[in-house]
Design an enzyme around this catalytic site. Structure first.
Site, PDB file in Angstrom:
ATOM      1  N   THR A 132       0.820  -1.219   0.000  1.00  0.00           N
ATOM      2  CA  THR A 132       0.000   0.000   0.000  1.00  0.00           C
ATOM      3  C   THR A 132       0.852   1.267   0.000  1.00  0.00           C
ATOM      4  O   THR A 132       0.359   2.349  -0.276  1.00  0.00           O
ATOM      5  CB  THR A 132      -0.906   0.059   1.250  1.00  0.00           C
ATOM      6  OG1 THR A 132      -0.074   0.030   2.412  1.00  0.00           O
ATOM      7  CG2 THR A 132      -1.867  -1.104   1.285  1.00  0.00           C
ATOM      8  N   CYS A 179       2.192   2.739   9.486  1.00  0.00           N
ATOM      9  CA  CYS A 179       1.222   2.843  10.574  1.00  0.00           C
ATOM     10  C   CYS A 179       1.890   2.692  11.928  1.00  0.00           C
ATOM     11  O   CYS A 179       2.973   2.130  12.042  1.00  0.00           O
ATOM     12  CB  CYS A 179       0.186   1.705  10.476  1.00  0.00           C
ATOM     13  SG  CYS A 179      -0.934   1.864   9.093  1.00  0.00           S
ATOM     14  N   CYS A 208      -2.693   0.589  14.930  1.00  0.00           N
ATOM     15  CA  CYS A 208      -3.630   1.027  13.874  1.00  0.00           C
ATOM     16  C   CYS A 208      -4.753  -0.002  13.704  1.00  0.00           C
ATOM     17  O   CYS A 208      -4.507  -1.205  13.669  1.00  0.00           O
ATOM     18  CB  CYS A 208      -2.894   1.194  12.544  1.00  0.00           C
ATOM     19  SG  CYS A 208      -4.018   1.732  11.214  1.00  0.00           S
ATOM     20  N   ARG A 256       4.086   6.696   2.971  1.00  0.00           N
ATOM     21  CA  ARG A 256       3.238   7.803   3.398  1.00  0.00           C
ATOM     22  C   ARG A 256       2.615   7.484   4.762  1.00  0.00           C
ATOM     23  O   ARG A 256       2.342   6.318   5.077  1.00  0.00           O
ATOM     24  CB  ARG A 256       2.067   8.006   2.426  1.00  0.00           C
ATOM     25  CG  ARG A 256       2.434   8.423   1.022  1.00  0.00           C
ATOM     26  CD  ARG A 256       1.151   8.735   0.241  1.00  0.00           C
ATOM     27  NE  ARG A 256       0.072   7.765   0.502  1.00  0.00           N
ATOM     28  CZ  ARG A 256      -0.073   6.616  -0.164  1.00  0.00           C
ATOM     29  NH1 ARG A 256       0.780   6.295  -1.094  1.00  0.00           N
ATOM     30  NH2 ARG A 256      -1.086   5.813   0.115  1.00  0.00           N
ATOM     31  N   CYS A 306      -0.156   6.894   7.444  1.00  0.00           N
ATOM     32  CA  CYS A 306      -1.531   6.391   7.417  1.00  0.00           C
ATOM     33  C   CYS A 306      -2.454   7.483   7.955  1.00  0.00           C
ATOM     34  O   CYS A 306      -2.195   8.060   9.006  1.00  0.00           O
ATOM     35  CB  CYS A 306      -1.651   5.136   8.270  1.00  0.00           C
ATOM     36  SG  CYS A 306      -3.348   4.620   8.577  1.00  0.00           S
ATOM     37  N   CYS A 343      -4.386   6.205  11.495  1.00  0.00           N
ATOM     38  CA  CYS A 343      -3.784   6.126  12.834  1.00  0.00           C
ATOM     39  C   CYS A 343      -2.774   7.242  13.085  1.00  0.00           C
ATOM     40  O   CYS A 343      -2.324   7.417  14.214  1.00  0.00           O
ATOM     41  CB  CYS A 343      -3.135   4.763  13.045  1.00  0.00           C
ATOM     42  SG  CYS A 343      -1.710   4.465  11.990  1.00  0.00           S
TER      43      CYS A 343
HETATM   44 ZN    ZN Z   1      -2.647   3.114  10.148  1.00  0.00          ZN
END
Ligand code: ZN
Length: 381
Positions: free
Chosen positions: A47, A51, A55, A80, A82, A85
């Site tokens: 993805t 996190c 999360c 990147r 999240c 969270c």
């Molecule tokens: Zn997250």
């Protein structure tokens, strides 16, 4: 595998974790472990997002996961944050750090008058800005935070047995009236009562068998503060905790078995309870009802209206029923001897079936002998 990320790895000063350590981290991720938040982040190659361990998102496949000590490192590796969270909010968020520092400062200066101006000077901000940041992070104002800490300290000190005045001073309350105005809403009673009834006095209790199922008797140094019945000890202990949330409660079956024997004996009619000291809180009305109840003889019964008339409040039968329902010490204050005028038993705080059993015992039913033999067992201990 994303090759862009692979190629980046080479020139990023990424912390290469030991396999063992990673297992540990992976376990934390699988269990959504909040305690691990801030210690590391995990990034998901499928993805491109990283996190915090807790999360709530769906757990990724293990082979797609890598770990980084800090959000900045995950970002340098091309991941990147999240949006769910917000791992950045935890580590190195300057606003959060500052609010933390303000909290520490407040805690260390509880015994001084703390104004926003003073805090502003201390932290180089306008009072308005400081208050707004503080509230945005914690949801309460610095003053509310200071008050909640004072109240916390105050409770701790009382629990530890300090006098009210001393605890008040130590907790940073400058005058009695201030404390009273605060505690009136926060404690629901005056500090002196609070201390007497609930905190400083340690409470010892016993859980024992009785003809009515399991019985809990609790006492302070001054006297019995609670007698309850239930099916299981856990229920009894939970009830005691709710009744005296701030007391130091200690189970002490050994030294209290005499007392249990007396109460069981009272159930069987072989012991008088009139000599047992009580340490209970009551309104003036409750006191009148309860002391009248103690004058009703073993085996006798009255109606709620009888009691109301006897205490000189003939129209207060309902209030009498309420006083019975809030009796904190079963049997010793024999509220089970009060029934409805139509001969029905009426309610009982510890279950109508227990009231029926008590009344049958007192009427000389077969349970009476059982109660007496149980009482003897306690006395033999
Ligand atoms: Zn997250």
């Amino acid at each position: 595998m994303n090759s862009a990320i692979l190629s980046l790895e080479a020139d990023v000063p990424m912390l290469k974790m030991q396999p063992k350590k990673d297992d540990h981290r992976w376990d934390a991720v699988l269990s959504h472990d909040e305690a691990s938040d801030g210690k590391f982040v995990f990034a998901v190659s499928s993805t491109g997002v990283y996190c915090r361990p807790s999360c709530p998102s769906k757990r990724p496949r293990r082979e797609n996961v890598s770990f980084f000590a800090r959000p900045q490192e995950a970002e340098r590796a091309g991941f990147r944050e999240c949006l769910r969270c917000r791992p950045r909010a935890l580590a190195g968020n300057p606003r959060q750090q500052q609010v933390k520092a303000i909290c520490r400062f407040i805690e260390q200066h509880l015994d001084e008058p703390l104004t926003l101006t003073r805090l502003g000077e201390q932290f180089g901000q306008s009072p308005f800005h400081l208050q707004r940041t503080f509230k945005a992070v914690l949801g309460i104002t610095p003053r509310e935070y200071a008050n909640s800490r004072r109240m916390h300290d105050f409770r701790q000190k009382l629990k530890a047995g300090h006098s009210v005045t001393r605890a008040m001073h130590d907790a940073g309350y400058s005058s009695t009236s201030r404390l009273y105005s605060r505690t009136a809403s926060e404690l629901g009673m005056e500090p002196a009562k609070y201390r007497r009834g609930a905190i400083a006095a340690p409470i010892r209790y016993i859980c024992a068998d009785s003809p009515l199922g399991r019985m809990l008797i609790a006492r302070t140094e001054k006297g019995i503060c609670s007698i309850q019945f239930a099916d299981r000890d856990e229920e009894l202990e939970q009830g005691l905790k709710q009744e005296f949330p701030y007391a130091m409660r200690r189970r002490d079956d050994e030294t209290l078995s005499d007392l249990a024997g007396k109460v069981v004996g009272a159930i069987g009619g072989v012991e008088s309870t009139s000599s047992l000291p009580l340490d209970i809180r009551a309104t003036a009305f409750q006191r009148r009802v309860w002391s009248y109840l103690q004058s009703i003889e073993f085996g006798g019964t009255r109606s709620y209206s009888d009691v109301a008339r006897e205490i000189g409040r003939p129209s207060a039968a309902r209030a009498v029923a309420r006083a019975c329902a809030t009796n904190p010490v079963a049997v010793v204050i024999p509220c089970h001897r009060v029934r409805r005028s139509n001969g029905e038993n009426g309610g009982y705080r510890w279950g109508v079936h227990r009231k029926e059993t008590l009344l049958r015992i007192e009427a000389g039913g077969p349970q009476k002998a059982a109660a007496r033999s149980l009482a003897r067992q306690f006395q033999a201990l």
